[in-house]
Design an enzyme around this catalytic site. Structure first.
Site, mmCIF file in Angstrom:
data_model
loop_
_atom_site.group_PDB
_atom_site.id
_atom_site.type_symbol
_atom_site.label_atom_id
_atom_site.label_comp_id
_atom_site.label_asym_id
_atom_site.label_seq_id
_atom_site.Cartn_x
_atom_site.Cartn_y
_atom_site.Cartn_z
ATOM 1 N N TYR A 141 -1.786 -7.736 9.713
ATOM 2 C CA TYR A 141 -2.264 -6.949 8.568
ATOM 3 C C TYR A 141 -1.606 -5.570 8.548
ATOM 4 C CZ TYR A 141 -5.487 -4.677 5.298
ATOM 5 O OH TYR A 141 -6.013 -3.990 4.227
HETATM 6 N N1 LIG Z 1 -11.690 -3.454 2.104
HETATM 7 C C1 LIG Z 1 -11.064 -2.589 2.899
HETATM 8 O O1 LIG Z 1 -11.622 -2.103 3.910
HETATM 9 C C2 LIG Z 1 -9.659 -2.167 2.595
HETATM 10 C C3 LIG Z 1 -9.128 -1.025 3.230
HETATM 11 C C4 LIG Z 1 -7.828 -0.632 2.943
HETATM 12 C C5 LIG Z 1 -7.060 -1.350 2.036
HETATM 13 N N2 LIG Z 1 -7.604 -2.435 1.447
HETATM 14 C C6 LIG Z 1 -6.762 -3.202 0.515
HETATM 15 O O2 LIG Z 1 -7.334 -3.111 -0.774
HETATM 16 C C7 LIG Z 1 -6.995 -4.279 -1.530
HETATM 17 C C8 LIG Z 1 -8.257 -4.869 -2.138
HETATM 18 O O3 LIG Z 1 -9.158 -5.181 -1.105
HETATM 19 P P1 LIG Z 1 -10.696 -5.517 -1.357
HETATM 20 O O4 LIG Z 1 -11.444 -4.904 -0.242
HETATM 21 O O5 LIG Z 1 -11.074 -5.227 -2.752
HETATM 22 O O6 LIG Z 1 -10.640 -7.102 -1.066
HETATM 23 P P2 LIG Z 1 -11.282 -8.352 -1.787
HETATM 24 O O7 LIG Z 1 -11.214 -9.466 -0.801
HETATM 25 O O8 LIG Z 1 -12.615 -8.017 -2.366
HETATM 26 O O9 LIG Z 1 -10.283 -8.629 -3.010
HETATM 27 C C9 LIG Z 1 -9.012 -9.168 -2.825
HETATM 28 C C10 LIG Z 1 -8.700 -10.031 -4.034
HETATM 29 O O10 LIG Z 1 -7.361 -10.493 -3.887
HETATM 30 C C11 LIG Z 1 -7.345 -11.835 -4.321
HETATM 31 N N3 LIG Z 1 -6.203 -12.538 -3.729
HETATM 32 C C12 LIG Z 1 -6.038 -12.890 -2.432
HETATM 33 N N4 LIG Z 1 -4.896 -13.581 -2.295
HETATM 34 C C13 LIG Z 1 -4.327 -13.662 -3.518
HETATM 35 C C14 LIG Z 1 -3.156 -14.269 -4.026
HETATM 36 N N5 LIG Z 1 -2.331 -14.946 -3.208
HETATM 37 N N6 LIG Z 1 -2.888 -14.153 -5.333
HETATM 38 C C15 LIG Z 1 -3.719 -13.504 -6.172
HETATM 39 N N7 LIG Z 1 -4.866 -12.910 -5.744
HETATM 40 C C16 LIG Z 1 -5.158 -12.991 -4.442
HETATM 41 C C17 LIG Z 1 -8.656 -12.422 -3.863
HETATM 42 O O11 LIG Z 1 -8.996 -13.615 -4.570
HETATM 43 C C18 LIG Z 1 -9.594 -11.268 -4.169
HETATM 44 O O12 LIG Z 1 -10.112 -11.359 -5.480
HETATM 45 C C19 LIG Z 1 -6.280 -5.215 -0.540
HETATM 46 O O13 LIG Z 1 -4.881 -5.076 -0.708
HETATM 47 C C20 LIG Z 1 -6.692 -4.683 0.802
HETATM 48 O O14 LIG Z 1 -5.756 -5.004 1.826
HETATM 49 C C21 LIG Z 1 -8.874 -2.863 1.671
#
Ligand SMILES: NC(=O)c1ccc[n+]([C@@H]2O[C@H](COP(=O)([O-])OP(=O)(O)OC[C@H]3O[C@@H](n4cnc5c(N)ncnc54)[C@H](O)[C@@H]3O)[C@@H](O)[C@H]2O)c1
Length: 274
Positions: free
Chosen positions: A152
């Site tokens: 990641y």
């Molecule tokens: N949640 C955290 O703590 C955190 C922290 C830092 C960064 N992020 C980043 O923020 C972004 C959003 O995270 P979140 O917490 O809202 O996660 P989440 O799991 O709620 O949402 C992620 C979405 O991406 C979609 N997805 C996954 N694989 C996919 C694909 N191959 N094609 C199309 N869609 C796809 C999923 O269906 C989901 O709807 C991500 O890039 C994550 O790495 C999250």
């Protein structure tokens, strides 16, 4: 490079859940037309319906952003995009030797390679119009490595490098297009459920509503880099320390213990609507 969202078209990958969903709802409230791409057509459609019910404009499509051909085909059918938010992401949360090869590859296909396919689909239009914003959602884990995040964190360092290099290209050629990179610490969406933070006053688990609002504000103000909370910015100057001192500091802040109780997305709340 300021870009008000009113009357603009905003495409959000992973817009069916978590901060993607909230950015879709928030940008629609600010008067943008929304295109939601998500692996889950059901989740994307449900967010589209929420936006329409509130009087906004949205379309939804099931697109696997890791699939080059699917991205090219979907991109050709999509109206010109003014703001692209590369937000889709996945996490396995395993130590290097426990992760499957498939999971490692998937992390890079979704978190890193998809940035290339989706951005290449919409950037030519932005350059031709001399205006636009490409948002790359990296992570604080794109600025510092974290135990149980080898894949990641590496994928998010790559995302950071992608966004910074793209910023250089766009600036060098005076395109008028902005590249914004977003590096949040943990967000309470369910994606990282179970994580714990040691120094909550400096490194709080962020509220998804706060993060999504700050990203939209950053697009509108032409910001190039958004790191949340601000304390995470201290990672960059800390890198002048000898590595042993840097590692000691990270351990003092419990960075490598945060994933000890990681469970990941709770099946009960697949869309981060907790
Ligand atoms: N949640 C955290 O703590 C955190 C922290 C830092 C960064 N992020 C980043 O923020 C972004 C959003 O995270 P979140 O917490 O809202 O996660 P989440 O799991 O709620 O949402 C992620 C979405 O991406 C979609 N997805 C996954 N694989 C996919 C694909 N191959 N094609 C199309 N869609 C796809 C999923 O269906 C989901 O709807 C991500 O890039 C994550 O790495 C999250």
């Amino acid at each position: 490079m300021r870009q008000q969202l009113r009357d603009r078209t905003v495409l959000i990958t992973g817009g069916g859940s978590g901060i993607g969903r909230l950015m879709a709802l928030g940008a629609a409230e600010r008067g943008a037309r929304i295109v939601i791409w998500d692996l889950s057509g059901e989740a994307a459609t449900s967010v589209r319906d929420e936006i329409r019910a509130a009087g906004g404009q949205a379309v939804a499509q099931a697109v696997d952003v890791a699939d080059r051909d699917a991205v090219r085909a979907a991109g050709a059918q999509t109206e010109p995009v003014d703001v692209l938010i590369n937000n889709a992401g996945v996490v396995a949360g395993k130590q290097l030797l426990d992760a499957t090869e498939e999971a490692i590859e998937r992390t890079f296909r979704v978190n890193t390679l998809a940035l290339f396919w989706v951005t290449r689909a919409f950037l030519p239009g932005m350059i031709a119009r001399g205006d636009g914003t490409v948002v790359t959602v990296s992570s604080a884990a794109g600025m510092v490595g974290v135990a149980r995040q080898t894949d990641y964190s590496a994928s998010k360092f790559a995302a950071f490098g992608f966004a910074e290099s793209l910023r250089g290209e766009l600036r060098k050629h005076g395109t008028g297009v902005n590249s914004l990179v977003v590096c949040p610490y943990y967000i309470d969406t369910g994606m990282f459920s179970g994580v714990q933070t040691k120094v909550g006053s400096l490194l709080p688990i962020l509220r998804p509503e706060y993060v999504s609002r700050k990203v939209l504000d950053a697009v509108e103000s032409g910001t190039r880099q958004l790191v949340m909370p601000r304390f995470v910015r201290a990672v960059a100057p800390a890198r002048v320390l000898p590595v042993a001192a840097f590692d000691w500091l990270m351990d003092r802040f419990g960075i490598n213990d945060t994933m000890d109780h990681f469970r990941g997305r709770d099946e009960q709340q697949p869309n981060g609507r907790s």
